[in-house]
Motif scaffolding. Structure first.
Motif, PDB file in Angstrom:
ATOM      1  N   MET A   1      11.769 -13.048 -46.123  1.00  0.00           N
ATOM      2  CA  MET A   1      11.729 -12.021 -45.116  1.00  0.00           C
ATOM      3  C   MET A   1      10.424 -11.360 -45.661  1.00  0.00           C
ATOM      4  O   MET A   1      10.374 -10.924 -46.850  1.00  0.00           O
ATOM      5  N   ASP A   2       9.814 -10.873 -44.736  1.00  0.00           N
ATOM      6  CA  ASP A   2       8.472  -9.950 -44.837  1.00  0.00           C
ATOM      7  C   ASP A   2       9.190  -8.748 -45.217  1.00  0.00           C
ATOM      8  O   ASP A   2       9.609  -7.953 -44.442  1.00  0.00           O
ATOM      9  N   ASN A   3       8.725  -8.004 -46.385  1.00  0.00           N
ATOM     10  CA  ASN A   3       8.973  -6.542 -46.316  1.00  0.00           C
ATOM     11  C   ASN A   3       7.867  -5.900 -47.084  1.00  0.00           C
ATOM     12  O   ASN A   3       6.897  -6.650 -47.532  1.00  0.00           O
ATOM     13  N   CYS A   4       7.851  -4.532 -47.440  1.00  0.00           N
ATOM     14  CA  CYS A   4       6.721  -3.827 -47.955  1.00  0.00           C
ATOM     15  C   CYS A   4       6.521  -4.271 -49.363  1.00  0.00           C
ATOM     16  O   CYS A   4       5.312  -3.718 -49.738  1.00  0.00           O
ATOM     17  N   TYR A   5       7.202  -4.720 -49.963  1.00  0.00           N
ATOM     18  CA  TYR A   5       6.655  -5.275 -51.303  1.00  0.00           C
ATOM     19  C   TYR A   5       6.180  -6.665 -51.583  1.00  0.00           C
ATOM     20  O   TYR A   5       5.851  -7.432 -52.398  1.00  0.00           O
TER      21      TYR A   5
ATOM     22  N   ASP B   1       3.227  -9.416 -50.339  1.00  0.00           N
ATOM     23  CA  ASP B   1       1.627  -9.369 -50.437  1.00  0.00           C
ATOM     24  C   ASP B   1       1.097 -10.034 -49.028  1.00  0.00           C
ATOM     25  O   ASP B   1      -0.115 -10.518 -49.101  1.00  0.00           O
ATOM     26  N   SER B   2       1.752 -10.524 -48.323  1.00  0.00           N
ATOM     27  CA  SER B   2       1.505 -11.369 -47.166  1.00  0.00           C
ATOM     28  C   SER B   2       0.510 -10.428 -46.318  1.00  0.00           C
ATOM     29  O   SER B   2      -0.473 -11.127 -45.681  1.00  0.00           O
ATOM     30  N   CYS B   3       0.371  -9.063 -46.208  1.00  0.00           N
ATOM     31  CA  CYS B   3      -0.450  -8.568 -45.328  1.00  0.00           C
ATOM     32  C   CYS B   3      -1.652  -8.070 -46.152  1.00  0.00           C
ATOM     33  O   CYS B   3      -1.553  -7.416 -47.263  1.00  0.00           O
TER      34      CYS B   3
ATOM     35  N   ALA C   1      -1.232  -3.594 -50.878  1.00  0.00           N
ATOM     36  CA  ALA C   1      -1.984  -4.030 -49.713  1.00  0.00           C
ATOM     37  C   ALA C   1      -1.057  -3.748 -48.453  1.00  0.00           C
ATOM     38  O   ALA C   1      -1.863  -3.259 -47.562  1.00  0.00           O
ATOM     39  N   TYR C   2      -0.130  -4.041 -48.461  1.00  0.00           N
ATOM     40  CA  TYR C   2       0.951  -3.827 -47.232  1.00  0.00           C
ATOM     41  C   TYR C   2       0.880  -2.264 -46.816  1.00  0.00           C
ATOM     42  O   TYR C   2       0.692  -2.109 -45.598  1.00  0.00           O
ATOM     43  N   HIS C   3       1.102  -1.567 -47.820  1.00  0.00           N
ATOM     44  CA  HIS C   3       0.944  -0.020 -47.473  1.00  0.00           C
ATOM     45  C   HIS C   3      -0.248   0.395 -46.995  1.00  0.00           C
ATOM     46  O   HIS C   3      -0.449   1.342 -46.338  1.00  0.00           O
TER      47      HIS C   3
END
Ligand code: PAP
Length: 336
Positions: free
Chosen positions: A1-5, A7-9, A38-40
């Motif tokens: 699952m994509d979450n804020c930790y 690094d996919s974004c 990176a996400y943030h």
């Protein structure tokens, strides 16, 4: 699952120009003096370019692990204020007051983690593509951010009357809380991240949304310049004098309490003991961050650092704290 930790974004063009450091074995990028995943950073950029504040918006702001969840619960409860209180002035015996609230099916905090009601803009809002429409939210809208003051959109920090409530905490307990929190992201087969490495990183200013002292000082200075716009709270003050601090907070939010027992209700409603034992916080999951809700409710004590710090660490961080805060008028000792 994509979450804020994850690094996919990525913002490949921007990221490759930015200084990079490792934090808990993950990359952090330094943008305008502060460290981001990176996400943030991507979400922060969207927040800066797309957010349209309303004059009565309220923003909660904090470094990580300084009392965000508590502040969210408190401000939400104060602004919501459909408290089931008697109109007479007789104090409710403590046992009855607790039962009354625990039984209160109307309390939204019993149904969802405080972050469900007060969303962190760079974690829960501007990470969606496109970001959700916020215009239908009930006024005053209540948001939270971990971004430093200098990274807020100009529409908030320069040209609006929005109120900002900031919460700081002594750096030693902040670091210990952060260490426990990020260890929850380690794989079961991994040992906890070495505390001495976490300590060195923190002392160098390398931590998510850090440097810690720069973050705190930016909001501190703004609170001195514009006390009607920025209220600066400390976790330790809230623990020591919850009644006084929560009254101050409610007045700042223009929802002053008229009765002491209203304050007592909010204190209990938002207390760590109550929140951590609610089913939703014991067994629920935070879908945005990808952890159990219970990781946000741990010891909640002042001075927990004594269980982790060596004497040398304590002395070193005291010296850094003294140096960083010198002349600012701000004290972040655990007993101030
Ligand atoms: P965040 O920045 O990731 O949102 P944040 O809520 O600021 O986290 O920090 C969690 C800390 O606040 C925990 O501290 P500890 O690790 O030292 O125990 C947590 O226990 C504490 N906390 C959470 N809710 C409350 C509350 N209602 N009252 C007091 N402390 C609380």
């Amino acid at each position: 699952m994509d979450n804020c930790y994850d690094d996919s974004c990525k913002l490949p063009d921007l990221l490759e120009q930015l200084p990079q450091e490792s934090f808990w074995d993950k990359p952090l990028y330094q943008w305008d003096g502060f460290w981001y995943r990176a996400y943030h950073l991507e979400a922060a950029m969207a927040f800066r370019s797309q957010f349209r504040p309303l004059q009565d918006d309220v923003f909660l702001a904090s470094p990580m692990k300084t009392g965000t969840t508590w502040l969210k619960a408190l401000c939400f409860s104060i602004l919501q204020r459909q408290l089931d209180v008697d109109d007479d002035d007789d104090p409710i015996p403590e046992s009855q007051a607790k039962k009354k609230i625990v039984d209160d099916e109307e309390d939204p905090l019993a149904k969802n983690h405080p972050a469900f009601y007060v969303k962190t803009l760079e974690v829960q809002v501007f990470t969606e593509k496109p970001p959700p429409d916020l215009s239908g939210m009930k006024s005053p809208r209540l948001f939270h951010t971990h971004l430093p003051y200098s990274a807020l959109p100009d529409s908030i920090n320069k040209s609006s009357n929005c109120k900002i409530v900031y919460i700081a905490r002594n750096p030693k307990d902040t670091l210990v809380s952060m260490w426990h929190f990020f260890n929850k992201f380690r794989k079961p087969e991994q040992a906890p991240f070495p505390f001495d490495k976490a300590f060195e990183c923190f002392c160098q200013g390398i931590c998510l949304f850090g440097p810690f002292f720069d973050h705190v000082l930016q909001y501190w200075r703004e609170s001195l310049k514009a006390p009607n716009k920025v209220l600066f709270l400390k976790y330790e003050d809230l623990k020591r004098d919850p009644k006084g601090e929560i009254k101050k907070l409610a007045s700042f939010l223009e929802r002053p309490f008229t009765k002491d027992k209203q304050v007592d209700e909010v204190i209990w409603r938002c207390s760590l003991d109550r929140l951590k034992n609610l089913e939703v916080n014991k067994n629920g999951v935070d879908p945005w961050v990808g952890v159990q809700n219970n990781v946000y409710f741990r010891a909640g004590i002042v001075g927990d650092w004594k269980n982790m710090f060596t004497a040398e660490m304590s002395e070193k961080l005291d010296q850094i704290t003294q140096h960083k805060l010198e002349g600012s008028g701000l004290h972040l000792d655990e007993d101030t």
